[in-house]
Enzyme design. Sequence first.
Site, PDB file in Angstrom:
ATOM      1  CG  ASP A  13      -1.492  -1.365   1.493  1.00 23.49           C
ATOM      2  OD1 ASP A  13      -2.194  -1.696   0.175  1.00 23.49           O
ATOM      3  OD2 ASP A  13      -1.637  -1.991   2.362  1.00 23.49           O
ATOM      4  CE  LYS A  16       2.984  -2.807  -4.760  1.00 26.09           C
ATOM      5  NZ  LYS A  16       2.825  -2.510  -3.277  1.00 26.09           N
ATOM      6  N   GLY A  40      -4.028  -4.397  -3.828  1.00 24.71           N
ATOM      7  CA  GLY A  40      -5.137  -3.187  -4.360  1.00 24.71           C
ATOM      8  C   GLY A  40      -4.515  -2.001  -4.675  1.00 24.71           C
ATOM      9  CG  HIS A  41      -2.535  -1.630  -7.898  1.00 26.51           C
ATOM     10  ND1 HIS A  41      -1.447  -1.393  -7.232  1.00 26.51           N
ATOM     11  CD2 HIS A  41      -1.999  -2.608  -9.001  1.00 26.51           C
ATOM     12  CE1 HIS A  41      -0.484  -2.356  -7.386  1.00 26.51           C
ATOM     13  NE2 HIS A  41      -0.789  -3.114  -8.582  1.00 26.51           N
ATOM     14  CD  GLN A 223       0.501  -9.232  -2.464  1.00 24.67           C
ATOM     15  OE1 GLN A 223       1.132 -10.119  -3.511  1.00 24.67           O
ATOM     16  NE2 GLN A 223      -0.688  -8.954  -2.757  1.00 24.67           N
TER      17      GLN A 223
HETATM   18  P1  IMP Z   1      -2.753 -13.201   1.765  1.00 25.63           P
HETATM   19  O1  IMP Z   1      -1.678 -12.468   0.752  1.00 25.63           O
HETATM   20  O2  IMP Z   1      -4.217 -12.951   1.459  1.00 25.63           O
HETATM   21  O3  IMP Z   1      -2.484 -14.501   2.100  1.00 25.63           O
HETATM   22  O4  IMP Z   1      -2.324 -12.306   3.215  1.00 25.63           O
HETATM   23  C1  IMP Z   1      -1.050 -12.601   3.822  1.00 25.63           C
HETATM   24  C2  IMP Z   1      -0.752 -11.196   4.424  1.00 25.63           C
HETATM   25  O5  IMP Z   1      -0.415 -10.207   3.397  1.00 25.63           O
HETATM   26  C3  IMP Z   1      -1.796 -10.416   5.151  1.00 25.63           C
HETATM   27  O6  IMP Z   1      -1.131  -9.781   6.326  1.00 25.63           O
HETATM   28  C4  IMP Z   1      -2.264  -9.467   4.325  1.00 25.63           C
HETATM   29  O7  IMP Z   1      -3.015  -8.332   4.750  1.00 25.63           O
HETATM   30  C5  IMP Z   1      -1.303  -9.016   3.584  1.00 25.63           C
HETATM   31  N1  IMP Z   1      -1.393  -8.365   2.347  1.00 25.63           N
HETATM   32  C6  IMP Z   1      -1.686  -9.007   1.149  1.00 25.63           C
HETATM   33  N2  IMP Z   1      -2.025  -8.215   0.152  1.00 25.63           N
HETATM   34  C7  IMP Z   1      -1.602  -7.210   0.276  1.00 25.63           C
HETATM   35  C8  IMP Z   1      -1.447  -5.660  -0.370  1.00 25.63           C
HETATM   36  O8  IMP Z   1      -1.910  -5.577  -1.423  1.00 25.63           O
HETATM   37  N3  IMP Z   1      -1.251  -4.932   0.738  1.00 25.63           N
HETATM   38  C9  IMP Z   1      -1.035  -4.902   1.914  1.00 25.63           C
HETATM   39  N4  IMP Z   1      -0.973  -6.118   2.787  1.00 25.63           N
HETATM   40  C10 IMP Z   1      -1.206  -7.010   1.887  1.00 25.63           C
END
Ligand code: IMP
Length: 427
Positions: A13, A16, A40-41, A223
Amino acid sequence: MPALVLIGAQWGDEGKGKATDQLGGQVDFVVKFNGGNNAGHTVVIGDETYALHLLPSGILSPGCTPVIANGVVIDLGVLFQEIDGLEGRGIDTSRLVVSADAHVIASYNRVLDKVTERFLGSRKIGTTGRGIGPTYADKMNRVGIRVQDLFDEKILRAKVEGALELKNQVLVKVYNRKAVTVDSVVEDLLSYVDRLRPMVADTGLLLAKGLDDGKTVLLEGGQATLLDVDHGTYPFVTSSNATSGGACTGSGIPPNRIDKVIAVIKAYTTRVGEGPFPTELLDEDGERLRANGHEYGTTTGRPRRCGWYDAVIARYATRVNGVTDFVLTKLDVLTGWDKIPVCVAYEVEGKRFDEMPMTQTDFHHATPVYEYFDGWTEDIRAARSFEDLPKNAQFYIRALEEMSGAPFSSVGVGPDREQTLELRPLV
Ligand code: IMP
């Protein structure tokens, strides 16, 4: 300038989407190489705000080919929802290309993500619940379903049967849930195949040819560094490689074709989900960062945990990713503080750490060593060059740059495309 990698330096977040969108006008391909609809963009163009979860942000740049590469896990329902949403707003999505090798998120993996988290209780990861982890686990266990499997119903059925043999035992006997039928999964996946077929290609070959022809490829990481399954704060991470190395394995572009690694970093830090976060603020300052920065998850709507800039993390990101350029974002959120603390090192049980501690236990116990910088009160959102900024803001940027291990190429002072100060050209 052939291949550029763009990744997040912190816990995601960082903004990007805006950076990719800015570069999108100058590149021929924007490639998503990891993750899925957990990302999430948010991209703001004029009065329009676009929230994308799965599609690469290059989809908004006319003339740019967006690519979902082999390293991604795809929820086909979400893919077509996003496509339909954009088409409904007059955005042409016909250039999208999807790798035949990307894995698809089957319905049982969404169920497993949620029930596993519930089962973990206080040890939960705080996942987005989109089935990302279980789908990558299937990939590694070699029971995953790939896009190309959808083109052969017999093979698809056999693979789904194989995967469900064990999963149904787990769902029923461990989690007390209903078994999933092979037919329902196969039917669901096949319902997308006619729309999907024309988009599917050997994206590794497409990109290699593009690079041979002198095209520019932007590899966009989902991420971020500290959520990387190898280099992040394991086990509180996502299930893919979000660092620059993942750009190679996730796209089929070899390391020696990568020219630049651009890391997006926020002027403070946020995190969603569980796990250690040394500069986290559980006080009014944290509330104020959240409110000023609109720090709520694009994918899940969860309030993000907020804290000060952490230069130890920035240096770590530089080292792990080989960062050549930082893009600093959301500086405007810091306007109005009298003093702005920056974490320059950690202290763990009386010992100072200038680099990330080796063990997770130490990182969990790390307390920040702060240096304090003078703040500014002027509204900086209308600034268009570095010189337009108040002296204290200029000093803050230069101090962060000095501590973070790589040059700062641009600074964001607001969500709009124009609210960006260029310090040196990125492309
Ligand atoms: P997962 O990717 O859904 O398995 O989540 C694993 C961890 O990554 C959790 O702490 C989520 O909140 C975090 N996470 C996954 N995608 C994002 C993102 O795009 N931004 C911020 N945190 C993320």
